[in-house]
Scaffold this motif. Structure first.
Motif, PDB file in Angstrom:
ATOM      1  N   LEU A  33      26.734  51.291  50.206  1.00 24.07           N
ATOM      2  CA  LEU A  33      27.166  50.532  49.029  1.00 24.07           C
ATOM      3  C   LEU A  33      28.215  51.317  48.241  1.00 24.07           C
ATOM      4  O   LEU A  33      29.165  50.733  47.704  1.00 24.07           O
ATOM      5  CB  LEU A  33      25.963  50.198  48.139  1.00 24.07           C
ATOM      6  N   LEU A  36      31.506  50.786  49.921  1.00 21.39           N
ATOM      7  CA  LEU A  36      32.063  49.473  49.565  1.00 21.39           C
ATOM      8  C   LEU A  36      32.730  49.532  48.195  1.00 21.39           C
ATOM      9  O   LEU A  36      33.803  48.964  47.983  1.00 21.39           O
ATOM     10  CB  LEU A  36      30.959  48.414  49.545  1.00 21.39           C
ATOM     11  N   VAL A  43      32.870  41.410  47.425  1.00 19.60           N
ATOM     12  CA  VAL A  43      31.504  41.045  47.801  1.00 19.60           C
ATOM     13  C   VAL A  43      31.259  39.616  47.333  1.00 19.60           C
ATOM     14  O   VAL A  43      31.521  39.283  46.179  1.00 19.60           O
ATOM     15  CB  VAL A  43      30.472  41.996  47.161  1.00 19.60           C
ATOM     16  N   ILE A  58      31.323  46.105  43.822  1.00 21.85           N
ATOM     17  CA  ILE A  58      30.405  47.160  43.372  1.00 21.85           C
ATOM     18  C   ILE A  58      31.184  48.173  42.546  1.00 21.85           C
ATOM     19  O   ILE A  58      32.206  48.696  42.989  1.00 21.85           O
ATOM     20  CB  ILE A  58      29.731  47.838  44.575  1.00 21.85           C
ATOM     21  N   VAL A  61      26.933  52.927  41.980  1.00 20.36           N
ATOM     22  CA  VAL A  61      25.658  53.007  42.686  1.00 20.36           C
ATOM     23  C   VAL A  61      24.913  54.212  42.115  1.00 20.36           C
ATOM     24  O   VAL A  61      25.440  55.322  42.101  1.00 20.36           O
ATOM     25  CB  VAL A  61      25.858  53.166  44.207  1.00 20.36           C
ATOM     26  N   VAL A  68      22.160  49.330  41.214  1.00 23.11           N
ATOM     27  CA  VAL A  68      23.530  49.032  41.627  1.00 23.11           C
ATOM     28  C   VAL A  68      24.173  48.193  40.533  1.00 23.11           C
ATOM     29  O   VAL A  68      23.575  47.226  40.056  1.00 23.11           O
ATOM     30  CB  VAL A  68      23.570  48.258  42.961  1.00 23.11           C
ATOM     31  N   LEU A 125      19.188  46.735  54.252  1.00 24.79           N
ATOM     32  CA  LEU A 125      20.587  46.317  54.312  1.00 24.79           C
ATOM     33  C   LEU A 125      20.948  46.071  55.765  1.00 24.79           C
ATOM     34  O   LEU A 125      20.596  46.868  56.646  1.00 24.79           O
ATOM     35  CB  LEU A 125      21.477  47.398  53.692  1.00 24.79           C
TER      36      LEU A 125
END
Length: 257
Positions: A33, A36, A43, A58, A61, A68, A125
């Motif tokens: 994450l 990303l 997303v 995102i 994190v 998140v 995930l």
């Protein structure tokens, strides 16, 4: 947002044969994450039985807090609907790999002076790169090789074939020297692939197709499309790292021209 629908990556249920691509490690999920987020990947958050969505990204994190942080979408009404939803499915893509995860709910927070979504770090995930597997040609100057162990006669010598392209799902090889028993339908046990600077992968390989190719010299050789069988995740990760490195090198060369 009709003008943004072409950017969506569609949500699909996790099929039984995809379960091996589910990641449960908290640290690994946080790392994926985080990647990303750093890449600024779009997303798509689906809710309302998949009939409603917002586009987000995102922004932070926090594995220690199990949290998140995600940007608000552009549609304020859709943001409010998302906050009232009990299940949200997020779908993204990074380096041609599909990422999918789920949140039971979202809550509104303030992050760096603006409204944002907060969700718990996912417990699982899906990281999926299948036959949509991105294949990359291997360098001609540094050919990648696959060493095939003797199959019928263990005392025989191993055969070496050249890999011409590779993905996380399989390889295409040229059987250019000693015949290696590469026939359609054959399962070759204990094959070894040497990845320069990364290590060695050992896996069984199923031969899915073969055909003859003729080189400029007039020499004729067999080319085969092969699929990895029951590959360990550690080995799949090494191959992904090798592919990512080749991509970076090619982009650097293209940028230097």
């Amino acid at each position: 947002m009709p003008d943004q629908t072409d950017k969506l990556i569609k949500i699909k249920p996790v099929a039984a044969d995809q379960s091996k691509y589910l990641i449960h490690s908290r640290l690994e999920i946080a790392a994926i994450l985080g990647t990303l987020g750093k890449a600024g990947s779009m997303v798509t958050a689906y809710f309302g039985n998949g009939n409603d969505f917002i586009l987000t990204s995102i922004v932070a994190v926090r594995p220690d807090q199990g949290e998140v942080i995600m940007d608000y979408g552009a549609d304020s009404a859709a943001n409010q609907r998302a906050l009232q939803t009990r299940k949200i499915t997020f779908v993204a893509a990074h380096e041609r790999i599909k990422i999918q995860f789920v949140a039971a709910s979202l809550r509104q927070v303030r992050f760096e002076g603006r409204n944002a979504f907060s969700m718990p770090l996912p417990a699982a995930l899906l990281r999926l790169q299948r036959r949509e597997y991105f294949r990359i040609a291997t360098p001609l100057t540094r050919p990648l090789v696959c060493i095939i162990a003797p199959q019928a006669a263990p005392e025989g010598a191993p055969a070496e074939v050249t890999i011409v392209d590779i993905s996380c799902g399989g390889v295409a090889v040229i059987d250019s020297n000693v015949p290696a028993g590469i026939e359609t339908g054959a399962c070759l046990r204990g094959c070894r692939i040497l990845l320069p600077g990364l290590g060695e992968v050992t896996t069984d390989i199923m031969v899915r197709s073969t055909f003859e190719v003729t080189f400029r010299s007039g020499a004729r050789h067999k080319r085969a499309g092969c699929e990895f069988v029951d590959m360990r995740e550690r080995d799949r990760s090494l191959i992904q790292r090798y592919i990512s490195r080749l991509e970076r090198e090619r982009k650097d060369r293209a940028g230097a021209r």
